[in-house]
Design a protein around this motif. Structure first.
Motif, PDB file in Angstrom:
ATOM      1  N   LEU A 170       0.832  -1.186   0.000  1.00 53.49           N
ATOM      2  CA  LEU A 170       0.000   0.000   0.000  1.00 53.49           C
ATOM      3  C   LEU A 170       0.873   1.244   0.000  1.00 53.49           C
ATOM      4  CD1 LEU A 170      -2.735  -0.936   2.625  1.00 53.49           C
ATOM      5  CD2 LEU A 170      -2.608  -1.512   0.190  1.00 53.49           C
ATOM      6  N   SER A 171       0.372   2.279  -0.634  1.00 48.62           N
ATOM      7  CA  SER A 171       1.068   3.560  -0.656  1.00 48.62           C
ATOM      8  C   SER A 171       0.140   4.647  -0.139  1.00 48.62           C
ATOM      9  CB  SER A 171       1.512   3.908  -2.075  1.00 48.62           C
ATOM     10  OG  SER A 171       2.419   2.956  -2.580  1.00 48.62           O
ATOM     11  N   CYS A 172       0.723   5.649   0.458  1.00 46.02           N
ATOM     12  CA  CYS A 172      -0.022   6.812   0.916  1.00 46.02           C
ATOM     13  C   CYS A 172       0.723   8.052   0.446  1.00 46.02           C
ATOM     14  CB  CYS A 172      -0.142   6.807   2.438  1.00 46.02           C
ATOM     15  SG  CYS A 172      -0.976   8.253   3.136  1.00 46.02           S
ATOM     16  N   ALA A 173       0.091   8.816  -0.403  1.00 46.01           N
ATOM     17  CA  ALA A 173       0.694  10.039  -0.925  1.00 46.01           C
ATOM     18  C   ALA A 173       0.146  11.233  -0.160  1.00 46.01           C
ATOM     19  CB  ALA A 173       0.384  10.174  -2.408  1.00 46.01           C
ATOM     20  N   ALA A 174       1.042  12.106   0.256  1.00 46.87           N
ATOM     21  CA  ALA A 174       0.652  13.291   1.006  1.00 46.87           C
ATOM     22  C   ALA A 174       0.969  14.543   0.207  1.00 46.87           C
ATOM     23  CB  ALA A 174       1.388  13.323   2.335  1.00 46.87           C
ATOM     24  N   SER A 175       0.079  15.491   0.270  1.00 47.87           N
ATOM     25  CA  SER A 175       0.325  16.768  -0.384  1.00 47.87           C
ATOM     26  C   SER A 175       0.891  17.752   0.627  1.00 47.87           C
ATOM     27  CB  SER A 175      -0.962  17.305  -1.000  1.00 47.87           C
ATOM     28  OG  SER A 175      -1.943  17.488   0.003  1.00 47.87           O
ATOM     29  N   GLY A 176       1.506  18.812   0.124  1.00 53.27           N
ATOM     30  CA  GLY A 176       2.077  19.815   1.014  1.00 53.27           C
ATOM     31  C   GLY A 176       3.560  19.613   1.219  1.00 53.27           C
ATOM     32  N   ASP A 177       4.163  20.540   1.935  1.00 54.12           N
ATOM     33  CA  ASP A 177       5.614  20.508   2.107  1.00 54.12           C
ATOM     34  C   ASP A 177       6.030  20.298   3.551  1.00 54.12           C
ATOM     35  OD1 ASP A 177       6.104  24.143   1.928  1.00 54.12           O
ATOM     36  OD2 ASP A 177       4.790  22.878   3.134  1.00 54.12           O
ATOM     37  N   THR A 178       5.116  19.771   4.377  1.00 55.81           N
ATOM     38  CA  THR A 178       5.443  19.579   5.789  1.00 55.81           C
ATOM     39  C   THR A 178       5.271  18.133   6.217  1.00 55.81           C
ATOM     40  OG1 THR A 178       3.184  20.153   6.421  1.00 55.81           O
ATOM     41  CG2 THR A 178       4.809  21.935   6.382  1.00 55.81           C
ATOM     42  N   PHE A 179       5.379  17.218   5.282  1.00 55.75           N
ATOM     43  CA  PHE A 179       5.127  15.808   5.550  1.00 55.75           C
ATOM     44  C   PHE A 179       5.969  15.290   6.703  1.00 55.75           C
ATOM     45  CE2 PHE A 179       3.690  11.655   4.726  1.00 55.75           C
ATOM     46  CZ  PHE A 179       4.756  10.782   4.632  1.00 55.75           C
ATOM     47  N   SER A 180       7.218  15.714   6.753  1.00 57.56           N
ATOM     48  CA  SER A 180       8.128  15.206   7.777  1.00 57.56           C
ATOM     49  C   SER A 180       7.776  15.670   9.186  1.00 57.56           C
ATOM     50  CB  SER A 180       9.567  15.620   7.443  1.00 57.56           C
ATOM     51  OG  SER A 180       9.687  17.030   7.443  1.00 57.56           O
ATOM     52  N   ARG A 181       6.836  16.567   9.305  1.00 58.20           N
ATOM     53  CA  ARG A 181       6.418  17.047  10.615  1.00 58.20           C
ATOM     54  C   ARG A 181       5.347  16.180  11.238  1.00 58.20           C
ATOM     55  NH1 ARG A 181       4.888  23.212   9.749  1.00 58.20           N
ATOM     56  NH2 ARG A 181       4.189  22.896  11.890  1.00 58.20           N
ATOM     57  N   TYR A 182       4.873  15.183  10.502  1.00 56.50           N
ATOM     58  CA  TYR A 182       3.762  14.370  10.966  1.00 56.50           C
ATOM     59  C   TYR A 182       4.179  12.935  11.271  1.00 56.50           C
ATOM     60  CZ  TYR A 182       0.849  18.130   9.207  1.00 56.50           C
ATOM     61  OH  TYR A 182       0.268  19.361   8.983  1.00 56.50           O
ATOM     62  N   GLU A 213      -0.381  15.506  14.083  1.00 52.23           N
ATOM     63  CA  GLU A 213       0.448  16.678  14.358  1.00 52.23           C
ATOM     64  C   GLU A 213       1.250  16.498  15.650  1.00 52.23           C
ATOM     65  OE1 GLU A 213      -2.328  20.100  12.208  1.00 52.23           O
ATOM     66  OE2 GLU A 213      -2.421  19.798  14.378  1.00 52.23           O
ATOM     67  N   ARG A 214       0.657  15.795  16.614  1.00 51.74           N
ATOM     68  CA  ARG A 214       1.374  15.602  17.872  1.00 51.74           C
ATOM     69  C   ARG A 214       2.322  14.419  17.747  1.00 51.74           C
ATOM     70  NH1 ARG A 214      -2.815  13.416  22.364  1.00 51.74           N
ATOM     71  NH2 ARG A 214      -0.887  13.417  23.557  1.00 51.74           N
ATOM     72  N   THR A 215       3.277  14.374  18.633  1.00 54.38           N
ATOM     73  CA  THR A 215       4.203  13.263  18.600  1.00 54.38           C
ATOM     74  C   THR A 215       3.479  11.968  18.973  1.00 54.38           C
ATOM     75  OG1 THR A 215       6.282  12.400  19.456  1.00 54.38           O
ATOM     76  CG2 THR A 215       4.922  13.648  20.998  1.00 54.38           C
ATOM     77  N   ILE A 216       3.832  10.904  18.291  1.00 53.55           N
ATOM     78  CA  ILE A 216       3.202   9.618  18.558  1.00 53.55           C
ATOM     79  C   ILE A 216       4.149   8.664  19.254  1.00 53.55           C
ATOM     80  CG2 ILE A 216       1.650   9.824  16.581  1.00 53.55           C
ATOM     81  CD1 ILE A 216       3.510   7.817  15.112  1.00 53.55           C
ATOM     82  N   ASP A 217       5.322   9.147  19.593  1.00 49.90           N
ATOM     83  CA  ASP A 217       6.358   8.254  20.093  1.00 49.90           C
ATOM     84  C   ASP A 217       6.303   8.001  21.603  1.00 49.90           C
ATOM     85  OD1 ASP A 217       7.873  10.066  17.729  1.00 49.90           O
ATOM     86  OD2 ASP A 217       8.102   7.890  17.608  1.00 49.90           O
ATOM     87  N   LEU A 218       5.607   8.822  22.326  1.00 45.73           N
ATOM     88  CA  LEU A 218       5.699   8.770  23.779  1.00 45.73           C
ATOM     89  C   LEU A 218       4.669   7.871  24.434  1.00 45.73           C
ATOM     90  CD1 LEU A 218       6.448  12.530  24.523  1.00 45.73           C
ATOM     91  CD2 LEU A 218       8.059  10.640  24.138  1.00 45.73           C
ATOM     92  N   SER A 219       3.639   7.492  23.701  1.00 39.23           N
ATOM     93  CA  SER A 219       2.562   6.761  24.346  1.00 39.23           C
ATOM     94  C   SER A 219       1.941   5.758  23.393  1.00 39.23           C
ATOM     95  CB  SER A 219       1.488   7.742  24.835  1.00 39.23           C
ATOM     96  OG  SER A 219       0.284   7.080  25.153  1.00 39.23           O
ATOM     97  N   LEU A 220       1.823   4.517  23.853  1.00 40.01           N
ATOM     98  CA  LEU A 220       1.140   3.499  23.071  1.00 40.01           C
ATOM     99  C   LEU A 220      -0.313   3.887  22.836  1.00 40.01           C
ATOM    100  CD1 LEU A 220       0.883   0.614  21.882  1.00 40.01           C
ATOM    101  CD2 LEU A 220       0.380  -0.175  24.205  1.00 40.01           C
ATOM    102  N   LEU A 221      -0.969   4.386  23.852  1.00 45.65           N
ATOM    103  CA  LEU A 221      -2.373   4.761  23.730  1.00 45.65           C
ATOM    104  C   LEU A 221      -2.549   5.870  22.703  1.00 45.65           C
ATOM    105  CD1 LEU A 221      -5.278   4.408  24.697  1.00 45.65           C
ATOM    106  CD2 LEU A 221      -4.795   6.092  26.496  1.00 45.65           C
TER     107      LEU A 221
END
Length: 127
Positions: free
Chosen positions: A18-30, A98-106
């Motif tokens: 599967l592929s997911c294409a994102a528009s915009g220039d801030t992809f790395s922020r998500y 937009e928020r970090t997803i690394d800190l919490s499994l939930l």
């Protein structure tokens, strides 16, 4: 805006990417993730990947079979699915947080964490 693609019909044991294409220039922020929803069931977490792509997370149901990746230069995310099973049949959605997803499994496994969603792509695995 997110657009998922690559779904289709495959026999059990087969593979899909599967592929997911994102528009915009801030992809790395998500932080990004894949969810899926089977008929009559709630949307469930599949895999997630950190903004840089260094950290990945998975649901136990796909451990060792699915691999998430991203290419920030191309604004793309991928889900390589191997050894597919009939129970993998679902509509697969990509999502961005937009928020970090690394800190919490939930946090990273909860759909409400994610601000943007693609329209989904159907994966059907026949037995």
């Amino acid at each position: 805006q997110l657009q998922a693609s690559g779904g289709g019909l495959v026999q059990a044991g087969g593979s899909l990417r599967l592929s997911c294409a994102a528009s915009g220039d801030t992809f790395s922020r998500y932080g990004m993730a894949w969810f899926r929803q089977a008929p009559g069931k709630e949307r469930e977490f599949v895999q997630a990947i950190s903004r840089s792509g260094v950290n990945t997370y998975y649901a136990n149901s796909v451990k060792g079979r699915f691999t998430i990746s991203r290419d920030n230069a191309k604004n793309m995310m991928y889900l390589q699915m191997n050894s597919l099973k009939p129970e993998d049949t679902a509509v697969y959605y990509c999502a961005a947080a937009e928020r970090t997803i690394d800190l919490s499994l939930l946090v990273r496994t909860t759909p409400n964490t994610y601000n943007y969603w693609g329209r989904g792509t159907l994966v059907t695995v026949s037995s």
